[in-house]
Design an enzyme around this catalytic site. Structure first.
Site, PDB file in Angstrom:
ATOM      1  CG  HIS A   1      -2.960  -1.155   6.908  1.00  0.00           C
ATOM      2  ND1 HIS A   1      -3.016   0.083   6.016  1.00  0.00           N
ATOM      3  CD2 HIS A   1      -2.297  -2.177   6.230  1.00  0.00           C
ATOM      4  CE1 HIS A   1      -1.977  -0.216   5.083  1.00  0.00           C
ATOM      5  NE2 HIS A   1      -1.447  -1.423   5.258  1.00  0.00           N
TER       6      HIS A   1
ATOM      7  CB  ALA B   1      -9.590 -11.953   6.977  1.00  0.00           C
TER       8      ALA B   1
END
Length: 130
Positions: A12, A74
């Site tokens: 991220h 996830a």
């Protein structure tokens, strides 16, 4: 073109550069385990290189097989929509490269087992189970 392979560990990103330390450690460990494998980092936001930049650099270097490994726990929103769009765009720009998107690392059975074992060790219950 060569038969070389590369892995892009894709995270991220964060404003704090220390956030990437575990990804850097993973990259370094993977490079030690597989010296012939090209391993790079890329980030969705806040950090560089971006996924586009990392894949473009690998394509320029003649790497025909690139696997993007999302370093996420996830398959959340980014991995369900943003990342597939980014990978599709990279495939269109680099038609000579086979670009594969792996599932989120946190969904692998071995990673789930490692996280459970870690949590068990942190809980103190591991010694009670012996």
């Amino acid at each position: 073109m060569s038969d070389a392979h590369a892995v892009v560990l894709f995270g991220h990103g964060a404003r704090d550069p220390e956030w990437a330390r575990s990804m850097q450690r993973t990259r370094d460990h993977l490079r030690t385990q597989a010296p012939a494998l090209r391993v790079e980092l890329a980030f969705l936001e806040f950090m560089t290189p971006t996924l586009d930049e990392a894949i473009a650099a690998l394509a320029r270097d003649g790497i025909p097989h690139i696997t993007v490994v999302p370093m996420f726990i996830a398959q959340g929103g980014h991995l369900k929509s943003d990342v597939p769009r980014l990978v599709a765009s990279a495939r269109a720009l680099h038609a000579g490269c086979e670009i594969t998107l792996a599932p989120a690392v946190g969904e692998a059975d071995g990673v789930i087992a490692a996280m459970a074992n870690y949590a068990l060790g942190c809980s103190g219950a591991a010694s009670a189970a012996d």
